[in-house]
Structure formats: C-alpha cells, structure tokens
Design an enzyme around this catalytic site. Structure first.
Site, mmCIF file in Angstrom:
data_model
loop_
_atom_site.group_PDB
_atom_site.id
_atom_site.type_symbol
_atom_site.label_atom_id
_atom_site.label_comp_id
_atom_site.label_asym_id
_atom_site.label_seq_id
_atom_site.Cartn_x
_atom_site.Cartn_y
_atom_site.Cartn_z
ATOM 1 N N TYR A 144 0.853 -1.192 0.000
ATOM 2 C CA TYR A 144 0.000 0.000 0.000
ATOM 3 C C TYR A 144 0.886 1.238 0.000
ATOM 4 C CZ TYR A 144 -3.368 3.502 1.619
ATOM 5 O OH TYR A 144 -4.162 4.621 1.739
ATOM 6 N N ASP A 238 9.621 2.841 -1.016
ATOM 7 C CA ASP A 238 8.639 3.470 -0.141
ATOM 8 C C ASP A 238 8.998 3.096 1.292
ATOM 9 O OD1 ASP A 238 6.513 4.242 1.400
ATOM 10 O OD2 ASP A 238 4.958 3.375 0.126
ATOM 11 N N LYS A 266 5.823 9.597 8.695
ATOM 12 C CA LYS A 266 5.614 9.160 10.064
ATOM 13 C C LYS A 266 6.715 9.616 11.024
ATOM 14 C CE LYS A 266 2.916 5.160 8.489
ATOM 15 N NZ LYS A 266 1.581 5.730 8.687
#
Length: 428
Positions: A144, A238, A266
């Site tokens: 994802y 990613d 994050k």
C-alpha cells in the site's frame, strides 16, 4: 473492560463522519467490536474515554519511537508553536531537517517535504514519470502506497496483470498505467517489462508493512535494481513505514541495494502529519521550481512538524544503540507469541525488522500477498478482541505491522505474552 462511552461516541461520530472514522482501518471492520476512542497517550500506553488503559503496540502506526508524549519532542513542538503554527514561507527548520536526512540516507541528495505518505509517493511517481518521459509504473500486490488514483489498483487480465481500479472514483485510464507484480517474485516483474516498454519506475516497500510485516529478499531487491538499470526505469523505495524504524537509515541500513528515489513519513514528523520524498540530485533537479515537474503544498515543511521531526531524529542519532534494544524487545514479544501458539497447537509465523514486528496465523512462511491471504483472519480477529479486552492494543488487522517503542518495557512484554498464552488456549 467497559466501553460504554466509546460505543456512544462511535454512534455519534457515524452521524457526521462516514463510518465514524477518518481512516477506514480504525473502524475495526476486520476484527469486530467497537473501536476504543482514545483520550490520551502515556509513554507505552493508551487510555480511552472509558478510562481503560492499554499497552500500545501501534504507536500511531509507527512514528512514536519514544512513545506518547516524549518530553523532548513535546518541548520542541511547544517552543515552535509559540512562534506561529504555519507561515507558508521558508523556515530554517526545513533546511535543518533536510540536512539530517541527506546526511543519513546515501540515496538522498535532496529532499522535498510534503504532508503525508500518500502525497510523498504520489509526488515521487510523478517525478519519476517526468524524469523518464514514460507513463507506466510497476507496483506489488499487497503493498500500500497511499490512496492516489494510480495506486488504488487490483490485478487485471493478461500475463502482465495491467491494473484495474479497485475503488469507485478511480478512472480506468489512470489504473491501466499501473502493472501489478508479485512481491518477492522476480519473474512476475520481468513479465511486466516484457509487456511494456513505457515503464517509468518500480515502487516497492522494501520492508512491506501493509500486508503484515513481509521483508523483501535481498536477492529480489538486487534483481529489481538490475531490471531498472537495464530498462532505464527508476527504483523507488517506499520507506514511509520503515524509514527510521527498521534502522536509523530504514531498510537501506539492511540492504546493499540503492534506490533512485525514497519516500519517508511518520517518524520524520515525530507524530505530526508529514511526508517527504528525495533522491539523486539529477532527478530532484527536475522538480519545480528548479525543473518542469510541478508539486506544491501550502503546509509542506510546516514548522511544528519539522521541529517535532528534528527532535526525534536527533535523539535517535545520539543513541543509535537504541535500535538493538528495540529489536531485542520486538523479538522477545514475537518469540513469546510463537511459543504460546506452539504450545496450543496453533500455527503462527513471526518476523521482526528493527522495532517493527508482525505475526500471521498461518502454517506456512509468508513471502507475498497471496501467502498472507491464506492466514486465518477469523482466529486473528478473536485474538485481537480477547487481547484488547485484557488491555493490549494490537493493530486492528491481520495485514498490518506492529511497533515497539522505547517505553515498551520487558515487564509489559512479559505480561503481554502471559495473557496471549491464556488467549491462545481459547483459540484451538
């Protein structure tokens, strides 16, 4: 545990928020029950509005390496917000954080800050397309990368599995430029290149965290690098989830493979909304205002987020040994869960990368999304609910990763294992 207030709050939220949540997984759809509404965090714990206290193995889905309300991060945020929340203009904090990232990541010469992981990956792919002059991209089933149109795809027809939309609102004309391959399966990637000579990039989570924790094999990553080089495509890592979590330099501290572009998020915001993408100088020079590839954001480089990220990363740099401690605690946890499952005749697969951990109720090793889908999600849901009722907050999906913080003590882990052993006994 009583959840009266959370049940009432959830019902009220659903009146004004679709599904009552602002991100779908929070609805507990795959594990059942009512999601606890959180009032506050305390180091390694969460406290909900009913006063229930949970050992937190989610830590806001990764960014809180030092746990909730870390005093150093808090102090940096408070000092910065007193000077203003946002300016829409350059600040020194942006350059300071960029320098820290460039210094640590060999693959990054320059970096651009954005506001989320979705925005980071979306922008990196646009840059890759602009740099190569090509339209197609390769992604992997189960990885994802955010909810942008090009990435919300499912397998289509044909040997190369050209993408088809997996969400209403995504035009087929967008999804058709996304080719899907199988994680840790180089032959499936080769078929994509055989089917298209218009591939701009491969985007991959080198440590997949969104189909459960599934690391890419080193040989697989090397073969991806070779395929990209042979075909003039870019390789994008990613690391929105693994950056600063798997090691001080993310997955790149665990592999010899060097990507062309990297996305982060994050951790670099210390819990504030933030993302970033960076890479080779010649690629980044194509980005506006230096080059023709447009990307912009009024809140990008927000000073409060930059200050939080700086405070966290500088703490990590000052005590790199922390990663060994975090990994040992993560291993202590999953080995304890594995032992509890084994003793009760329940198949369980476990893995750890730095402070990231994962486990599958599965009798075979999990190497890709198809393997993950063979896991016993009903058993996971029962485990999750039973552990939540006992005060242990795990990710609310079999296909998510867990996280250890510095505030997650051995005592907390041992208590988790003891309760997990009792719960496993009810899951036979």
């Amino acid at each position: 545990m009583k959840h009266t207030k959370s049940i009432e709050a959830y019902a009220e939220a659903k009146k004004v928020i679709p599904g009552g949540v602002d991100s779908p997984v929070r609805a507990f759809g795959s594990v059942g029950g009512t999601p606890p509404f959180i009032e506050r965090g305390e180091g390694g714990y969460l406290v909900d509005i009913d006063g229930n206290r949970y050992v937190d193995f989610v830590q806001s889905w990764g960014p809180l390496i030092f746990g909730h309300c870390d005093p150093t991060v808090e102090a940096a945020v408070i000092e910065t917000l007193r000077r203003g929340l946002s300016f829409g203009a350059p600040t020194l904090l942006e350059t300071e954080l960029a320098k820290e990232i460039v210094e640590l990541f060999p693959a990054i010469d320059k970096v651009r800050f954005v506001n989320s992981g979705t925005e980071a990956v979306m922008s990196a792919i646009r840059l890759a397309r602009g740099f190569t002059g090509r339209d197609d991209i390769v992604k992997f089933k189960g990885c994802y990368h955010g909810h942008s149109d090009s990435l919300l795809v499912q397998a289509g027809s044909g040997a190369a599995t050209f993408g088809a939309p997996n969400s209403p609102g995504v035009p087929s004309d967008f999804a058709k430029h996304t080719l899907l391959a199988d994680y840790n399966d180089i032959e499936s990637v080769k078929r994509c290149f055989e089917a298209s000579d218009n591939i701009a990039c491969i985007v991959i989570e080198p440590i997949a965290g969104n189909m459960g924790l599934i690391p890419a094999d080193e040989e697989f990553l090397k073969e991806l690098r070779e395929l990209c080089d042979a075909n003039g495509a870019l390789l994008i890592f990613d690391e929105v989830m693994s950056g600063f979590r798997a090691s001080l330099t993310g997955a790149q501290g665990l592999t010899e493979v060097k990507p062309d572009l990297v996305t982060l998020g994050k951790v670099i915001g210390g819990g504030m909304p933030v993302g970033a993408f960076g890479g080779r100088a010649d690629i980044m020079s194509k980005l506006s205002p230096e080059g023709p590839v447009y990307q912009a954001g009024t809140l990008s480089g927000n000073p409060v987020a930059m200050a939080a990220g700086l405070a966290q990363i500088r703490q990590l740099k000052a005590d790199v040994a922390i990663y060994e401690v975090l990994q040992m605690r993560a291993e202590r946890l999953v080995n304890g869960l594995k032992s509890a499952a084994d003793d009760n005749g329940i198949p369980l697969q476990v893995d750890v990368r730095g402070s990231m951990f994962g486990f599958f109720f599965n009798d075979r090793p999990v190497k890709n999304f198809d393997d993950a889908l063979n896991s016993d999600t009903d058993r996971f849901a029962k485990f999750h609910q039973a552990m939540l009722d006992r005060g242990f907050y795990f990710a609310c999906s079999q296909f998510e990763t867990g996280f250890i913080s510095t505030k997650t003590t051995d005592v907390m882990i041992d208590e988790t294992i003891r309760n997990a052993r009792e719960v496993m006994g009810t899951l036979k």
